[in-house]
Design an enzyme around this catalytic site. Structure first.
Site, mmCIF file in Angstrom:
data_model
loop_
_atom_site.group_PDB
_atom_site.id
_atom_site.type_symbol
_atom_site.label_atom_id
_atom_site.label_comp_id
_atom_site.label_asym_id
_atom_site.label_seq_id
_atom_site.Cartn_x
_atom_site.Cartn_y
_atom_site.Cartn_z
ATOM 1 N N ASN A 1 0.862 -1.179 0.000
ATOM 2 C CA ASN A 1 0.000 0.000 0.000
ATOM 3 C C ASN A 1 0.899 1.230 0.000
ATOM 4 O O ASN A 1 1.488 1.569 1.015
ATOM 5 C CB ASN A 1 -0.888 -0.046 1.254
ATOM 6 C CG ASN A 1 -1.739 1.196 1.404
ATOM 7 O OD1 ASN A 1 -1.815 2.031 0.504
ATOM 8 N ND2 ASN A 1 -2.385 1.320 2.558
ATOM 9 N N LYS B 1 0.119 4.245 -0.315
ATOM 10 C CA LYS B 1 -0.534 5.427 0.275
ATOM 11 C C LYS B 1 -0.321 6.654 -0.625
ATOM 12 O O LYS B 1 -0.246 6.515 -1.829
ATOM 13 C CB LYS B 1 -0.032 5.640 1.709
ATOM 14 C CG LYS B 1 -0.190 4.357 2.536
ATOM 15 C CD LYS B 1 -0.068 4.554 4.017
ATOM 16 C CE LYS B 1 -0.272 3.210 4.717
ATOM 17 N NZ LYS B 1 -0.250 3.310 6.170
ATOM 18 N N HIS C 1 -9.525 1.038 4.687
ATOM 19 C CA HIS C 1 -8.276 1.233 5.425
ATOM 20 C C HIS C 1 -8.539 2.183 6.598
ATOM 21 O O HIS C 1 -9.345 3.108 6.479
ATOM 22 C CB HIS C 1 -7.201 1.798 4.496
ATOM 23 C CG HIS C 1 -5.853 1.809 5.130
ATOM 24 N ND1 HIS C 1 -5.471 2.780 6.022
ATOM 25 C CD2 HIS C 1 -4.819 0.943 5.045
ATOM 26 C CE1 HIS C 1 -4.246 2.519 6.448
ATOM 27 N NE2 HIS C 1 -3.833 1.404 5.873
ATOM 28 N N GLU D 1 -7.042 4.611 7.724
ATOM 29 C CA GLU D 1 -6.854 6.042 7.436
ATOM 30 C C GLU D 1 -8.092 6.600 6.731
ATOM 31 O O GLU D 1 -8.477 7.746 6.946
ATOM 32 C CB GLU D 1 -5.582 6.234 6.588
ATOM 33 C CG GLU D 1 -4.327 6.020 7.439
ATOM 34 C CD GLU D 1 -3.125 5.472 6.690
ATOM 35 O OE1 GLU D 1 -3.094 5.549 5.443
ATOM 36 O OE2 GLU D 1 -2.208 4.958 7.363
ATOM 37 N N GLU E 1 -5.694 -5.078 10.357
ATOM 38 C CA GLU E 1 -4.651 -4.087 10.637
ATOM 39 C C GLU E 1 -4.969 -3.357 11.937
ATOM 40 O O GLU E 1 -5.761 -2.420 11.936
ATOM 41 C CB GLU E 1 -4.587 -3.059 9.498
ATOM 42 C CG GLU E 1 -4.285 -3.662 8.148
ATOM 43 C CD GLU E 1 -3.683 -2.628 7.214
ATOM 44 O OE1 GLU E 1 -2.588 -2.870 6.711
ATOM 45 O OE2 GLU E 1 -4.297 -1.570 7.006
ATOM 46 N N GLY F 1 2.237 2.110 10.816
ATOM 47 C CA GLY F 1 3.177 3.216 10.673
ATOM 48 C C GLY F 1 3.847 3.616 11.979
ATOM 49 O O GLY F 1 4.514 4.650 12.052
ATOM 50 N N SER G 1 3.160 -2.345 10.362
ATOM 51 C CA SER G 1 4.610 -2.409 10.582
ATOM 52 C C SER G 1 5.214 -3.775 10.253
ATOM 53 O O SER G 1 6.153 -4.217 10.921
ATOM 54 C CB SER G 1 4.959 -1.992 12.018
ATOM 55 O OG SER G 1 4.513 -0.668 12.274
HETATM 56 P P1 PGA Z 1 2.679 0.087 7.728
HETATM 57 O O1 PGA Z 1 1.232 0.331 7.048
HETATM 58 O O2 PGA Z 1 3.215 -1.181 7.142
HETATM 59 O O3 PGA Z 1 3.479 1.307 7.337
HETATM 60 O O4 PGA Z 1 2.446 -0.009 9.177
HETATM 61 C C1 PGA Z 1 0.353 -0.721 6.828
HETATM 62 C C2 PGA Z 1 -0.906 -0.202 6.190
HETATM 63 O O5 PGA Z 1 -1.344 0.901 6.578
HETATM 64 O O6 PGA Z 1 -1.501 -0.831 5.306
#
Ligand code: PGA
Length: 248
Positions: A9, A11, A95, A97, A167, A173, A212
């Site tokens: 992803n 983003k 997601h 976010e 997730e 993140g 992560s």
């Molecule tokens: P990350 O993000 O691997 O940077 O923690 C995962 C995601 O948001 O899909």
């Protein structure tokens, strides 16, 4: 046997030029390596077509979102059909976010899932609890609700192509990963919900872990019984790290 799936992803990162170059680098890194894994990359919507042209079907391309509508006067929105024509085969939906910053609800997401399936694309449906919900123990209830409210109107036939990503928001993140046991506990819980509703189809559904995941922890997470792959944010922006996770 569930085939593993590793999705990157990206983003809101990478311009068109950078996206194409990252896609090219991933293909290069994968060359000559024997990996029996479905690989998906999700650039920003505007770069889907460019990346699809670079990867030529050797890896799959996903959108990070699409509209719940089929078209019309919705300034700034993109339909599932447009994603498909641009070369996308998957769409990440829900997601955390999108839920947190754009107010996406389970109800809205159930419509988005419908639009994506209408086009024969694969939804990668995200669920996961926030830190407070992890701490107060309500996380099972939260996840159950996210899964049931957005997905359980689907028939078993429709459900077949669906992918779920667990997730935990507190691990996205942040560098803080769920332990393999913590992740497996939730994956097994989701699996149980799916099997209760869809029987064998639920057993075949792939459930990815995200939060992560990186080369250093991927192997242990991916060796858990109900973890069928990963949805990778930060570590998917470097071809070598992303491919190291695929190899793991
Ligand atoms: P990350 O993000 O691997 O940077 O923690 C995962 C995601 O948001 O899909």
């Amino acid at each position: 046997m569930r085939k593993r799936l590793i999705a990157g992803n990206w983003k809101m990162n990478k311009t068109l030029k950078e996206s194409k170059s990252l896609a090219q680098d991933i293909l290069e890194e994968l060359k000559g390596k024997e990996v029996d894994v479905d690989v998906v990359v999700a650039p920003t919507l505007i770069n889907i077509n460019g990346v699809a042209e670079v990867v030529e079907g050797n890896i799959a391309v996903a959108a990070q979102n699409c509209s719940d509508k089929e078209g019309g006067a919705y300034t700034g929105e993109v339909t599932a059909n447009m994603v498909k024509e641009a070369g996308g085969t998957h769409v990440i939906l829900g997601h955390s976010e999108r839920r947190a910053y754009f107010g996406e609800t389970n109800e809205l997401l159930s419509e988005k899932v419908n639009r994506v399936l209408d086009q024969g694309l694969t939804p990668i449906y995200c669920c996961g609890e926030e830190l407070g919900q992890r701490k107060d123990g309500s996380y099972f209830k939260v996840i159950e609700n996210q899964v049931k409210a957005a997905l359980f109107h689907l028939s078993a036939e429709q459900f077949k192509s669906l992918v779920i990503a667990y997730e935990p928001v507190w691990a996205i993140g942040t560098g803080e990963t769920a332990t393999p046991d913590q992740a497996q506990e939730v994956h097994a819980f989701i699996r149980k919900l799916l099997v209760e509703q869809y029987g064998e189809v639920g057993n075949q559904t792939r459930i990815l872990y995200g939060g992560s995941m990186k080369p250093g922890n991927a192997k242990e997470l991916l060796s858990q019984e109900d973890i069928d792959g990963g949805l990778i944010g930060g570590a998917s922006l470097k071809a070598a790290d992303f491919v190291a996770i695929i190899e793991a």
